[in-house]
Design a protein around this motif. Structure first.
Motif, PDB file in Angstrom:
ATOM      1  N   VAL A  55       0.859  -1.230   0.074  1.00 27.23           N
ATOM      2  CA  VAL A  55       0.227   0.071  -0.187  1.00 27.23           C
ATOM      3  C   VAL A  55       0.687   1.054  -0.301  1.00 27.23           C
ATOM      4  CG1 VAL A  55      -1.631   1.024   1.579  1.00 27.23           C
ATOM      5  CG2 VAL A  55      -1.888  -1.138   1.100  1.00 27.23           C
ATOM      6  N   ASP A  56       1.159   1.957  -1.000  1.00 21.76           N
ATOM      7  CA  ASP A  56       1.372   2.805  -1.470  1.00 21.76           C
ATOM      8  C   ASP A  56       0.518   4.418  -2.301  1.00 21.76           C
ATOM      9  OD1 ASP A  56       4.005   5.340  -1.207  1.00 21.76           O
ATOM     10  OD2 ASP A  56       5.005   3.539  -1.856  1.00 21.76           O
ATOM     11  N   ARG A  57       1.440   5.593  -1.893  1.00 21.13           N
ATOM     12  CA  ARG A  57       0.426   6.795  -2.904  1.00 21.13           C
ATOM     13  C   ARG A  57       0.466   6.496  -3.949  1.00 21.13           C
ATOM     14  NH1 ARG A  57       1.732  13.258  -2.620  1.00 21.13           N
ATOM     15  NH2 ARG A  57       0.241  13.987  -3.902  1.00 21.13           N
ATOM     16  N   PRO A  58      -0.300   6.155  -5.060  1.00 21.33           N
ATOM     17  CA  PRO A  58      -0.194   6.126  -6.469  1.00 21.33           C
ATOM     18  C   PRO A  58       0.880   7.364  -7.068  1.00 21.33           C
ATOM     19  CG  PRO A  58      -2.358   6.553  -6.083  1.00 21.33           C
ATOM     20  CD  PRO A  58      -1.877   6.508  -4.836  1.00 21.33           C
ATOM     21  N   PHE A 550      -3.688   3.972   5.450  1.00 20.82           N
ATOM     22  CA  PHE A 550      -2.937   5.312   4.759  1.00 20.82           C
ATOM     23  C   PHE A 550      -3.427   5.552   4.621  1.00 20.82           C
ATOM     24  CE2 PHE A 550      -0.490   6.723   1.584  1.00 20.82           C
ATOM     25  CZ  PHE A 550       1.164   6.700   1.948  1.00 20.82           C
ATOM     26  N   LYS A 551      -2.538   7.315   5.197  1.00 14.95           N
ATOM     27  CA  LYS A 551      -3.722   8.497   4.681  1.00 14.95           C
ATOM     28  C   LYS A 551      -2.689   9.939   4.521  1.00 14.95           C
ATOM     29  CE  LYS A 551      -6.422  12.025   7.585  1.00 14.95           C
ATOM     30  NZ  LYS A 551      -7.078  12.436   8.482  1.00 14.95           N
ATOM     31  N   TYR A 552      -2.235  10.248   3.668  1.00 12.53           N
ATOM     32  CA  TYR A 552      -0.880  10.923   2.615  1.00 12.53           C
ATOM     33  C   TYR A 552      -2.575  12.075   2.737  1.00 12.53           C
ATOM     34  CZ  TYR A 552       1.448  13.868   0.078  1.00 12.53           C
ATOM     35  OH  TYR A 552       2.502  14.573  -0.019  1.00 12.53           O
ATOM     36  N   ASP A 556       0.692  18.778  -2.401  1.00 19.20           N
ATOM     37  CA  ASP A 556       0.398  18.485  -3.750  1.00 19.20           C
ATOM     38  C   ASP A 556      -0.451  17.288  -3.792  1.00 19.20           C
ATOM     39  OD1 ASP A 556       1.256  16.535  -2.047  1.00 19.20           O
ATOM     40  OD2 ASP A 556       3.005  15.948  -3.302  1.00 19.20           O
ATOM     41  N   GLY A 557      -1.568  17.267  -3.334  1.00 19.55           N
ATOM     42  CA  GLY A 557      -2.048  16.408  -3.056  1.00 19.55           C
ATOM     43  C   GLY A 557      -2.774  15.492  -1.986  1.00 19.55           C
ATOM     44  N   CYS A 558      -3.911  14.770  -1.915  1.00 18.55           N
ATOM     45  CA  CYS A 558      -3.767  13.230  -0.826  1.00 18.55           C
ATOM     46  C   CYS A 558      -3.956  12.617  -1.113  1.00 18.55           C
ATOM     47  CB  CYS A 558      -5.411  13.492  -0.235  1.00 18.55           C
ATOM     48  SG  CYS A 558      -5.749  15.744   0.166  1.00 18.55           S
ATOM     49  N   TYR A 559      -4.631  11.255  -0.623  1.00 19.89           N
ATOM     50  CA  TYR A 559      -4.815  10.319  -1.121  1.00 19.89           C
ATOM     51  C   TYR A 559      -4.554   9.433   0.528  1.00 19.89           C
ATOM     52  CZ  TYR A 559      -4.021   4.926  -2.241  1.00 19.89           C
ATOM     53  OH  TYR A 559      -4.687   3.630  -3.027  1.00 19.89           O
ATOM     54  N   PHE A 560      -6.133   8.721   0.363  1.00 20.33           N
ATOM     55  CA  PHE A 560      -6.075   7.890   1.128  1.00 20.33           C
ATOM     56  C   PHE A 560      -6.575   6.110   1.089  1.00 20.33           C
ATOM     57  CE2 PHE A 560      -9.773   5.777   3.759  1.00 20.33           C
ATOM     58  CZ  PHE A 560      -8.937   5.694   4.882  1.00 20.33           C
ATOM     59  N   ASP A 576      -9.667   6.379  -1.666  1.00 26.57           N
ATOM     60  CA  ASP A 576     -10.330   8.078  -2.338  1.00 26.57           C
ATOM     61  C   ASP A 576      -8.731   9.258  -2.365  1.00 26.57           C
ATOM     62  OD1 ASP A 576     -11.277  10.585  -2.485  1.00 26.57           O
ATOM     63  OD2 ASP A 576     -12.585   9.318  -1.379  1.00 26.57           O
ATOM     64  N   ASP A 577      -8.952   9.859  -3.676  1.00 20.22           N
ATOM     65  CA  ASP A 577      -8.170  11.117  -3.493  1.00 20.22           C
ATOM     66  C   ASP A 577      -8.451  12.097  -3.983  1.00 20.22           C
ATOM     67  OD1 ASP A 577      -9.125  11.005  -6.335  1.00 20.22           O
ATOM     68  OD2 ASP A 577      -7.332  10.295  -7.404  1.00 20.22           O
ATOM     69  N   SER A 578      -9.508  12.035  -3.174  1.00 21.13           N
ATOM     70  CA  SER A 578      -9.677  13.799  -2.876  1.00 21.13           C
ATOM     71  C   SER A 578      -9.753  14.581  -1.322  1.00 21.13           C
ATOM     72  CB  SER A 578     -11.465  13.793  -2.482  1.00 21.13           C
ATOM     73  OG  SER A 578     -12.111  13.830  -1.736  1.00 21.13           O
ATOM     74  N   CYS A 579      -9.391  15.822  -1.320  1.00 18.08           N
ATOM     75  CA  CYS A 579      -9.102  15.845   0.253  1.00 18.08           C
ATOM     76  C   CYS A 579     -10.056  16.157   0.865  1.00 18.08           C
ATOM     77  CB  CYS A 579      -8.202  17.424  -0.285  1.00 18.08           C
ATOM     78  SG  CYS A 579      -6.554  17.226  -1.360  1.00 18.08           S
ATOM     79  N   SER A 580     -10.831  16.154   0.881  1.00 20.36           N
ATOM     80  CA  SER A 580     -12.705  16.240   1.603  1.00 20.36           C
ATOM     81  C   SER A 580     -12.134  15.736   2.680  1.00 20.36           C
ATOM     82  CB  SER A 580     -13.609  16.209   0.337  1.00 20.36           C
ATOM     83  OG  SER A 580     -13.488  15.297   0.301  1.00 20.36           O
ATOM     84  N   LYS A 581     -13.012  15.998   3.637  1.00 18.68           N
ATOM     85  CA  LYS A 581     -12.716  15.879   5.068  1.00 18.68           C
ATOM     86  C   LYS A 581     -13.723  14.673   5.473  1.00 18.68           C
ATOM     87  CE  LYS A 581     -11.687  19.781   8.101  1.00 18.68           C
ATOM     88  NZ  LYS A 581     -12.916  20.285   9.349  1.00 18.68           N
TER      89      LYS A 581
END
Length: 605
Positions: A55-58, A550-552, A556-560, A576-581
């Motif tokens: 598991v990692d950020r794309p 995994f939560k980033y 430069d963006g977000c990823y969960f 999800d790769d949106s930055c909404s809560k």
């Protein structure tokens, strides 16, 4: 029970591993490492292969402005069978034609894709370009029906290397016999993306102009890394740097194996001697990598506790592998303050050692250099340096095989120096501050071991000229680890092992100055538990369950991602790769770190 037969978690498993394969004993003799041949149930070989993943950020092209690509080039295709102790697989490297197409490089991605069928240990491997390491990784452990996996690493910072002809080398030492039949087939591909229009102003400094490898040179019958075999072993390489260098960063690759694969579980030597446990790894539960230039300490690495795909219980890492196991982290040490000593045109000695090391650590480095193209000569001076030494304390209390030892450590390194170039006179301060706590408990006559550890690492950079701050940045990493292993007494040729592993990375990075503002926060937590029943040196039944969150979040963006598995089967997988809560999954995104919860999990095991 007599000490010589009282600790199956230490002695029985040590013997068990030694019996697996004589030639593999050097790489598999630790009590927590198991072979891929240990199947709880043999699947139908006609079933489709299983896809393993970390598991990692794309990796995606930078935001802002149009980006074209990818332009993809196959660098190497190799088969790794009986490759242990043989030369690396190599291929000539020619820069892809699209690199000279006129567009500015936006992103470079190195992709390793592989498959394997049969039985095999996990194997460490490395990828080098012209002697500079680009990727350190561990293979997945195969099944009879086969497995697939891929690893992608952002290699944009190696743009200077990618633009020059060279040689690609891959070392993956593998063993084949009647039992261990797994042959690894792999492709190595480079994907390039380009800015279709003039790129936006950089928020971070551009890649280095020159990358100098600090590694062993080909030809070899091993990887190009240095092998650190004990606490007094220092491996080094002499090199000179260009006289117009104005910035220098040392990127260090680290992996630990054999007696030190699980260094954080090692008891102190007095425990081993008191209980006559010859052959058990010792030297306590603390390790650090020290980087030196001409014998002077310039920085340290307190490494993340990577667990390879055969570690503790291999059923835990199928198909979700341990954090960092497919893409081992590298560590940066900014040595710009020391440039005043290195700009004399002479060769200087860059060396590495490991505190308390046992055989074996694989270490090499890449020296990233930024050059002043408007000048043939830069000058500088080291203004101050503080590397006052390691503060290490170990408190032990044992009765026979049972007891506890608590290890704590601290280190601070800082240096300030100035460099004068066509950009003016710039002063750089780099600092590191580490703390370490490890509690190692043995219970039930040595059959239960509980490790509770935290590594806290901070580093910072402050760069200014005569009028303003050019860069001010800090990185703060915390590596928590909890490991429980319990082994039953051996009855005939059979015993059982239960295990619980919780570990992760909490990281925050900030930087500001003339180059813009950057912020990121990463919380990567993994919880795994399992059982194995071992008979006649084979696992006849077992269970492995893994949950990872995994939560980033960054500028430069977000990823969960929230994913869970049980014995090769994915139970759920949300991302999800949106930055909404609302994108971060509520309470399911938390892995609670509570002793009561751990006791309940162990009881269920």
């Amino acid at each position: 029970m007599a000490p010589s037969a009282a600790a199956p978690s230490i002695l029985l498993l040590l013997l068990f591993l030694a019996l697996l394969h004589p030639a593999a004993a050097a790489a598999a003799r630790h009590r927590h490492r198991f072979s891929a041949s240990l199947h709880a149930a043999s699947p139908n070989a006609s079933e489709p292969p299983t896809t393993f993943f970390e598991v990692d950020r794309p990796i995606r092209p930078p935001r802002g402005g149009a980006v074209s690509g990818p332009c993809s080039t196959l660098l190497l295709s190799g088969t790794f069978g009986a490759t242990y102790g043989r030369p690396p697989v190599t291929a000539a490297y020619t820069p892809p034609a699209c690199l000279s197409g006129g567009g500015a490089l936006a992103l470079a991605v190195l992709e390793w894709s592989a498959d394997c069928r049969g039985r095999q240990f996990d194997r460490i491997f490395g990828v080098w370009l012209s002697g500079a390491e680009l990727l350190r990784s561990c293979t997945a452990e195969p099944r009879p029906n086969g497995i697939l996996w891929s690893v992608s690493r952002d290699v944009t910072k190696y743009a200077a290397l990618l633009g020059e002809p060279g040689e690609v080398a891959v070392y993956l030492g593998n063993l084949i016999d009647k039992t261990y039949t797994g042959v690894y087939h792999a492709n190595l591909t480079l994907h390039l993306y380009f800015h279709a229009a003039p790129p936006p102003p950089p928020q971070q400094q551009q890649p280095a102009d020159l990358i100098v490898p600090i590694s062993r040179s080909l030809p070899l019958t091993d990887g190009q890394w240095f092998a650190i075999q004990n606490a007094t072993d220092v491996q080094s390489k002499k090199l000179s740097i260009p006289s117009n260098t104005y910035r220098a960063v040392l990127e260090v690759f680290v992996s630990f194996h054999s007696d030190d694969e699980f260094w954080y579980t090692n008891p102190p030597n007095d425990y081993i001697q008191a209980n006559n446990l010859s052959g058990v790894p010792g030297n306590g539960a603390f390790r650090e990598v020290i980087a030196r230039v001409d014998g002077e300490v310039v920085g340290a690495v307190w490494p993340f506790t990577v667990i390879y795909t055969g570690g503790v219980n291999p059923l835990l890492w199928r198909p979700i592998t341990g954090i960092g196991s497919f893409n081992l982290p590298s560590y940066d040490i900014d040595i710009t303050p020391f440039l005043g000593k290195l700009l004399d045109g002479k060769e200087h000695d860059f060396g590495f050692g490991v505190t308390n090391a046992l055989d074996v650590w694989y270490i090499d480095a890449n020296l990233h250099l930024w050059l002043d193209h408007k000048s043939d000569k830069t000058t500088g001076s080291l203004l101050s340096c503080d590397a006052s030494g390691l503060d290490l304390n170990v408190n032990s209390e044992f009765t026979g095989l049972d007891g506890q030892f608590v290890t704590s450590a601290r280190r601070h390194v800082s240096a300030t120096g100035w460099v004068k170039s066509s950009y003016g006179e710039v002063t750089t301060t780099f600092h590191q501050r580490f703390s370490y706590e490890n509690s190692n408990v043995f219970r039930k006559n040595g059959t239960v071991q509980i490790v509770n550890q935290t590594i806290d690492a901070k580093s910072g950079i402050f760069v200014k000229d005569t009028s303003s701050v050019l860069l001010s940045g800090e990185s703060h990493q915390v590596f928590p680890l909890y490991l429980y292993t319990g082994t039953s007494e051996k009855v005939g040729d059979e015993y059982s092992l239960v295990s619980l592993v919780e570990f992760g990375i909490n990281e925050k990075k900030t930087s500001g100055g003339k180059l813009g503002f950057f912020y990121s926060s990463l919380k990567n937590a993994q919880s795994a538990r399992g059982t194995m029943r071992v008979k006649k040196n084979l696992v006849v039944s077992g269970l492995g369950k893994t949950h990872q969150v995994f939560k980033y979040v960054g500028t430069d963006g977000c990823y969960f991602r929230d994913v869970s598995s049980r014995n090769y089967t994915i139970l759920f997988d949300r991302s999800d790769d949106s930055c909404s809560k609302g994108a971060y999954g509520g309470s399911s995104a938390k892995l609670k770190d509570q002793p009561a919860r751990r006791k309940l999990l162990v009881k269920k095991l």
